[in-house]
Design a protein around this motif. Structure first.
Motif, PDB file in Angstrom:
ATOM      1  N   LYS A  89       0.820  -1.225   0.000  1.00  0.00           N
ATOM      2  CA  LYS A  89       0.000   0.000   0.000  1.00  0.00           C
ATOM      3  C   LYS A  89       0.842   1.259   0.000  1.00  0.00           C
ATOM      4  O   LYS A  89       0.432   2.301  -0.504  1.00  0.00           O
ATOM      5  CB  LYS A  89      -0.948  -0.021   1.194  1.00  0.00           C
ATOM      6  N   ASP A  99      -4.951  -5.849   0.259  1.00  0.00           N
ATOM      7  CA  ASP A  99      -5.284  -5.395   1.612  1.00  0.00           C
ATOM      8  C   ASP A  99      -6.728  -5.830   1.904  1.00  0.00           C
ATOM      9  O   ASP A  99      -7.635  -5.601   1.089  1.00  0.00           O
ATOM     10  CB  ASP A  99      -5.178  -3.859   1.653  1.00  0.00           C
ATOM     11  N   SER A 100      -6.954  -6.444   3.069  1.00  0.00           N
ATOM     12  CA  SER A 100      -8.251  -7.088   3.299  1.00  0.00           C
ATOM     13  C   SER A 100      -9.426  -6.096   3.247  1.00  0.00           C
ATOM     14  O   SER A 100     -10.492  -6.416   2.712  1.00  0.00           O
ATOM     15  CB  SER A 100      -8.238  -7.821   4.638  1.00  0.00           C
ATOM     16  N   GLU A 101      -9.204  -4.876   3.765  1.00  0.00           N
ATOM     17  CA  GLU A 101     -10.295  -3.888   3.789  1.00  0.00           C
ATOM     18  C   GLU A 101     -10.672  -3.477   2.360  1.00  0.00           C
ATOM     19  O   GLU A 101     -11.842  -3.308   2.033  1.00  0.00           O
ATOM     20  CB  GLU A 101      -9.869  -2.635   4.568  1.00  0.00           C
ATOM     21  N   ASN A 160      -1.241   2.394   9.976  1.00  0.00           N
ATOM     22  CA  ASN A 160      -1.729   1.488   8.922  1.00  0.00           C
ATOM     23  C   ASN A 160      -3.131   1.894   8.469  1.00  0.00           C
ATOM     24  O   ASN A 160      -3.437   1.878   7.278  1.00  0.00           O
ATOM     25  CB  ASN A 160      -1.720   0.050   9.442  1.00  0.00           C
ATOM     26  N   LYS A 161      -3.970   2.295   9.418  1.00  0.00           N
ATOM     27  CA  LYS A 161      -5.348   2.636   9.044  1.00  0.00           C
ATOM     28  C   LYS A 161      -5.368   3.958   8.285  1.00  0.00           C
ATOM     29  O   LYS A 161      -6.158   4.138   7.366  1.00  0.00           O
ATOM     30  CB  LYS A 161      -6.217   2.691  10.299  1.00  0.00           C
ATOM     31  N   GLU A 218      -4.428   3.228   4.889  1.00  0.00           N
ATOM     32  CA  GLU A 218      -5.543   2.558   4.215  1.00  0.00           C
ATOM     33  C   GLU A 218      -6.655   3.521   3.811  1.00  0.00           C
ATOM     34  O   GLU A 218      -7.346   3.294   2.822  1.00  0.00           O
ATOM     35  CB  GLU A 218      -6.093   1.436   5.108  1.00  0.00           C
TER      36      GLU A 218
HETATM   37 MG    MG Z   1      -5.437  -3.909   5.916  1.00  0.00          MG
END
Ligand code: MG
Ligand code: NAD
Length: 385
Positions: free
Chosen positions: A123, A148-150, A215-216, A219
């Motif tokens: 990312k 990325d899972s989200e 990280n968020k 994201e």
């Molecule tokens: Mg993630």
């Protein structure tokens, strides 16, 4: 169904996402074939993987031939320039970018410019490269499918619906190991505490980023760029069990979520095969056994890296690259016991304040911002404890 398995170039094969990707590919030999594997320095691990997988070639980005005597007798390439070249290689139908940090940017650009499907875990390359990456995606005619899972969740919930129909994207966050730690305890956090993530097993850098909530923030920027949704329509909610991977709220009042147990193999498989769904051996979400699904707000005051990152995203230009670079340096210093946990945000905030956002017209602009932010972050980390 294609008759020949799709060629997969796996950048960062020795890492957490790299190894998960190898497990996914091994279960579908009729569909995917590993063309190339790369690693930074761990020649022995790369050698072992190559013996098992038999790729066309491997790349050791930061090692030299005279330093190691490999058992695998296939083609070894050396040097970081070979990463971007591998991402554009003719056999590489799919490029999985599982490199960590800004070092992955050239490979992201190269895969998209040459029209590949880019399964993007890295990312930081999208965040730092911003518009440059989007331009490479548009002009190269490639596909960008998030790992990325989200973002995989959002991609699956959107299924191609246009941005105008979306009223909100809601990213979930596990909250990390310090989700409910009292504010006065943050000063005692050691690297080993930050590396003990409650739900995900990941590389060191992203594990620390999950603990600070950097990280968020990365994201949120990633979601803004991937899906073209403005920042004031992207929310984050803490969801400790990491079952709901994100939500899309549509303008008609429907909210769609994607769920699954916290294993990166599910979004990796989806990124390789999308929109097709291939068989997988994972147990699915069970509403009785896995409930209740709890949600709570982000503690923005205790986790300043979150707000700093989102503000850098909103500022645009070189600021996301500056935020990313300063964070990479600060996380390294924290892991090396040279900086406190709270020092990470102090360093990043200082560097962001010192450097004004500049427009990004070329890769050179981003590289210059990255270099300057790193130098300033190193200097600041020496003064902050
Ligand atoms: Mg993630
Ligand atoms: P990791 O540290 O476990 O692995 C990184 C890989 O990249 C290794 O193969 C390493 O050799 C290689 N590498 C590192 N620096 C390099 C450099 N300068 N040049 C060339 N190769 C280099 O990292 P990871 O946890 O697998 O994460 C990879 C990426 O995926 C990161 O961007 C991370 O944010 C993202 N991601 C990871 C997870 C996860 O579950 N691990 C989940 C979502 C997103």
């Amino acid at each position: 169904m294609t008759d020949r398995p799709a060629g997969v170039t796996l950048l960062g094969a020795t890492g957490s996402i790299g190894r998960s990707t190898l497990r996914v590919v091994a279960r579908h030999p009729d569909r995917f074939r590993i063309v190339a594997l790369t690693a930074a320095r761990r020649a022995e691990s790369l050698d072992e993987l190559a013996r098992d997988v038999e790729p066309d070639f491997v790349v050791l980005a930061h090692g030299r031939p005279e330093e190691f005597d490999p058992e695998w007798t296939g083609e070894w390439r050396y040097g970081s320039d070979e990463l971007a070249a591998a991402a554009a290689g003719v056999e590489a139908g799919i490029v999985v970018n599982a490199l960590v940090g800004f070092a992955g940017l050239k490979s992201t650009l190269s895969a998209l410019q040459s029209g590949r499907r880019l399964a993007l875990a890295n990312k930081e390359s999208l965040v730092a490269g911003g518009e440059l990456v989007l331009e490479a995606w548009r002009s190269g005619g490639g596909e960008l499918v998030p790992v990325d899972s989200e973002h995989s969740a959002i991609h699956q919930c959107l299924v191609g619906r246009p941005t105008e129909e979306v009223s909100k994207l809601v990213l979930t966050a596990s909250g990390g190991p310090f989700r409910s730690l009292p504010a006065d305890q943050f000063q005692f956090i050691r690297p080993e505490d930050a590396l003990a993530h409650p739900t995900w097993s990941m590389g060191d850098k992203i594990t620390v980023d999950s603990a600070t909530l950097a990280n968020k923030a990365l994201e949120v920027i990633e979601a803004h760029l991937l899906f073209g949704v403005p920042y004031d329509r992207i929310d984050v909610v803490v969801h400790p069990p990491s079952i709901v991977h994100s939500f899309v709220e549509f303008r008609d009042g429907s909210t769609i979520a994607q769920m699954g147990h916290p294993s990166m193999e599910i979004p990796i498989l989806y990124a390789l095969a999308a929109p097709e769904r291939l068989p997988n051996e994972f147990r699915s979400f069970d509403p009785i056994a896995d409930g209740p699904l709890e949600f709570e707000p982000v503690r923005e005051v205790e986790f300043p890296m979150f707000g700093l990152g989102v503000a850098a995203g909103r500022a645009g230009g070189t600021q996301p690259a500056v935020y990313n670079a300063a964070n990479e340096v600060a996380v390294r210093a924290f892991l090396d016991h040279e900086l406190s946990f709270g020092g990470i945000a102090a360093v990043v905030e200082t560097v962001l304040t010192e450097m004004d956002p500049r427009p990004v017209g070329s890769l050179a602009d981003v590289e210059a911002a990255d270099l300057e932010a790193r130098a300033r972050a190193r200097e600041t980390a020496r003064c902050v404890s």
